[in-house]
Design a protein around this motif. Sequence first.
Motif, PDB file in Angstrom:
ATOM      1  N   ILE A  69       0.813  -1.226   0.000  1.00 45.41           N
ATOM      2  CA  ILE A  69       0.000   0.000   0.000  1.00 45.41           C
ATOM      3  C   ILE A  69       0.849   1.280   0.000  1.00 45.41           C
ATOM      4  N   PRO A  70       1.874   1.416   0.858  1.00 44.11           N
ATOM      5  CA  PRO A  70       2.664   2.662   0.835  1.00 44.11           C
ATOM      6  C   PRO A  70       3.431   2.882  -0.468  1.00 44.11           C
ATOM      7  N   PHE A  71       3.632   1.822  -1.255  1.00 46.03           N
ATOM      8  CA  PHE A  71       4.358   1.932  -2.516  1.00 46.03           C
ATOM      9  C   PHE A  71       3.423   1.936  -3.724  1.00 46.03           C
ATOM     10  N   ASN A  72       2.126   1.981  -3.450  1.00 49.40           N
ATOM     11  CA  ASN A  72       1.143   2.032  -4.531  1.00 49.40           C
ATOM     12  C   ASN A  72       1.062   3.486  -5.016  1.00 49.40           C
ATOM     13  N   LEU A  73       2.094   3.896  -5.728  1.00 50.73           N
ATOM     14  CA  LEU A  73       2.364   5.315  -5.948  1.00 50.73           C
ATOM     15  C   LEU A  73       1.306   6.033  -6.776  1.00 50.73           C
ATOM     16  N   TYR A  74       0.845   5.432  -7.869  1.00 49.74           N
ATOM     17  CA  TYR A  74      -0.093   6.164  -8.725  1.00 49.74           C
ATOM     18  C   TYR A  74      -1.388   6.509  -7.994  1.00 49.74           C
ATOM     19  N   PRO A  75      -2.063   5.558  -7.332  1.00 50.31           N
ATOM     20  CA  PRO A  75      -3.277   5.943  -6.608  1.00 50.31           C
ATOM     21  C   PRO A  75      -3.027   7.020  -5.557  1.00 50.31           C
ATOM     22  N   ILE A  76      -1.933   6.903  -4.826  1.00 51.76           N
ATOM     23  CA  ILE A  76      -1.625   7.908  -3.806  1.00 51.76           C
ATOM     24  C   ILE A  76      -1.422   9.283  -4.441  1.00 51.76           C
ATOM     25  N   ILE A  77      -0.652   9.325  -5.532  1.00 53.70           N
ATOM     26  CA  ILE A  77      -0.372  10.587  -6.212  1.00 53.70           C
ATOM     27  C   ILE A  77      -1.635  11.182  -6.799  1.00 53.70           C
ATOM     28  N   VAL A  78      -2.494  10.337  -7.399  1.00 53.57           N
ATOM     29  CA  VAL A  78      -3.736  10.823  -7.998  1.00 53.57           C
ATOM     30  C   VAL A  78      -4.631  11.463  -6.946  1.00 53.57           C
ATOM     31  N   VAL A  79      -4.775  10.799  -5.800  1.00 53.69           N
ATOM     32  CA  VAL A  79      -5.625  11.337  -4.738  1.00 53.69           C
ATOM     33  C   VAL A  79      -5.081  12.670  -4.225  1.00 53.69           C
ATOM     34  N   LEU A  80      -3.774  12.741  -4.007  1.00 55.43           N
ATOM     35  CA  LEU A  80      -3.170  13.989  -3.522  1.00 55.43           C
ATOM     36  C   LEU A  80      -3.191  15.072  -4.595  1.00 55.43           C
ATOM     37  N   PHE A  81      -2.916  14.688  -5.841  1.00 46.67           N
ATOM     38  CA  PHE A  81      -2.877  15.664  -6.935  1.00 46.67           C
ATOM     39  C   PHE A  81      -4.259  16.256  -7.198  1.00 46.67           C
ATOM     40  N   SER A  82      -5.305  15.421  -7.122  1.00 48.11           N
ATOM     41  CA  SER A  82      -6.653  15.947  -7.340  1.00 48.11           C
ATOM     42  C   SER A  82      -7.036  16.926  -6.236  1.00 48.11           C
ATOM     43  N   ALA A  83      -6.576  16.678  -5.007  1.00 46.58           N
ATOM     44  CA  ALA A  83      -6.813  17.640  -3.922  1.00 46.58           C
ATOM     45  C   ALA A  83      -6.094  18.954  -4.216  1.00 46.58           C
ATOM     46  N   PHE A  84      -4.870  18.863  -4.727  1.00 46.28           N
ATOM     47  CA  PHE A  84      -4.111  20.060  -5.087  1.00 46.28           C
ATOM     48  C   PHE A  84      -4.800  20.819  -6.215  1.00 46.28           C
ATOM     49  N   VAL A  85      -5.348  20.081  -7.171  1.00 43.46           N
ATOM     50  CA  VAL A  85      -6.070  20.703  -8.287  1.00 43.46           C
ATOM     51  C   VAL A  85      -7.281  21.479  -7.781  1.00 43.46           C
ATOM     52  N   ILE A  86      -7.997  20.896  -6.820  1.00 47.50           N
ATOM     53  CA  ILE A  86      -9.155  21.593  -6.252  1.00 47.50           C
ATOM     54  C   ILE A  86      -8.707  22.830  -5.472  1.00 47.50           C
ATOM     55  N   TRP A  87      -7.681  22.657  -4.657  1.00 47.47           N
ATOM     56  CA  TRP A  87      -7.196  23.750  -3.804  1.00 47.47           C
ATOM     57  C   TRP A  87      -6.735  24.945  -4.632  1.00 47.47           C
ATOM     58  N   ARG A  88      -5.981  24.670  -5.683  1.00 53.67           N
ATOM     59  CA  ARG A  88      -5.427  25.754  -6.501  1.00 53.67           C
ATOM     60  C   ARG A  88      -6.270  26.070  -7.741  1.00 53.67           C
ATOM     61  N   ASN A  89      -7.400  25.364  -7.888  1.00 52.16           N
ATOM     62  CA  ASN A  89      -8.297  25.568  -9.033  1.00 52.16           C
ATOM     63  C   ASN A  89      -7.525  25.488 -10.358  1.00 52.16           C
TER      64      ASN A  89
END
Length: 471
Positions: A191-211
């Motif tokens: 799970i901690p090395f499941n990089l793409y899902p982790i990055i996608v979840v964090l990146f989508s939050a960043f996309v929302i935050w910074r519009n």
Amino acid sequence: MYEPNLLSIAPPLLAIILAITTRQVIVSLSVGILIGYSILDSVNPLSGLALAIEGVVNVFSDAGDTRVLIFTLVIGGLIATIEKVGGVNGFISLLESKSWVDKPSKAKWLAYGTGIVVFIESNMTLLVAGSISRPLFDRYKVAREKLAYIIDSTSAPICIMIPLNAWGALIISLTESSNIENPLQVFIAAIPFNLYPIIVVLFSAFVIWRNINIGPMRAAQARTEEGQLLWPNATPMVDPSILNAQQGDGSKDKARFMIVPIFAMVFAMPVCLYITGNGVISEGSGSTSVLWSVLFALMVAWFLVLAYKRSTVDELMHIFLKGAGGLLPVAVILLFALALGDVANALGTGIYVASLVEDTIPAILLLPLLFLISGVIAFSIGSSWGTFAIMIPLAIQISLALDFNSALFLAAVLSGSVFGDHASPISDTTVVASMASATDHIDHVRTQLPYALIAAGIATIGFLLVGMFAL
């Protein structure tokens, strides 16, 4: 027995290219299926056509596939019922009266948070988040394509990191079949090395935050702000007649008509997994549980509506049939996508792609290449689960032969499979994300792809670094 070769990649590749260029998904899938079965029958288009028809019919011979198709129609009836009796309008009024969602950013965070919380099954996550958030996105002029991206980025990427759901059950069983003594332990360690899902979840939050609106998404947002929900030639994945079609006096619209059925559906899922797994949730049938859950939600919705005398049985049946009919195009797309996946498996598409690089890879490149290969396969066949079946045994075998950490190899395959599924226009989760957002399917694919590629690029670098320091 057909031996996989270069022609094995032709059907899914052609279907993907045609889908993107022509915007005719069903026609594109049909061509891919025809080409696939023609290749299987020594490039004979006439007998290939007969085999292709039988291939589509044979999808119904798989109980799980049939359940998914029925589920698609039933969820259409549920969505139509909730909207028609005023559940959505009542929910929006509740949120606005409580000042929970009173601006575009909060609407986006609502969609994101729902996707994080409802982690039991990916399609359920998409449908719950989409049905709750889409009217708010429309009201606050946020592109439906952005909604599709947000919920698509918090469905499978979250579900794949949870052991006790249908995803976890499949992965654990495939890992166990590869002679791993503690498959659950390996899955948790991955799970901690499941990089793409982790990055996608964090990146989508960043996309929302910074519009952040990239490329086609920027154009879609500008169009929405001008009052156009869709492009002029776009075809939403839900019949427009079932959207915002509330009846009667608006003062009778109540949030409970939406909240109670959705909570019933979410609550029913683990119960159904428990029942179908004979007391073990992780061994439950995902397709059966999803179908049972949505039928239970529909039943609850009907009882609630009838109890409040909001409608009659005759009217509810009419609404259900109209809603199911509105999602018939989605069911047809799923049917053809499943048929294409079957012929791709028969051609050995995934096995051929995997074999191209199996014996010629330096150790440091194993993880990033497993990630990319899994991504290509999932993109081609439109199925992360199908890719799991192909790649997990192969990756585990490689790790055991080289005496490397199997969890890292499992994580690379899982990440790549979700990436390919996330980006593929023939993936069922991509289709359901378009459906739940009521947006054009190809527009969703085009607007989401830049975000998916950025996350995939970061994940590739991440796996390269993990390979450098951990192998």
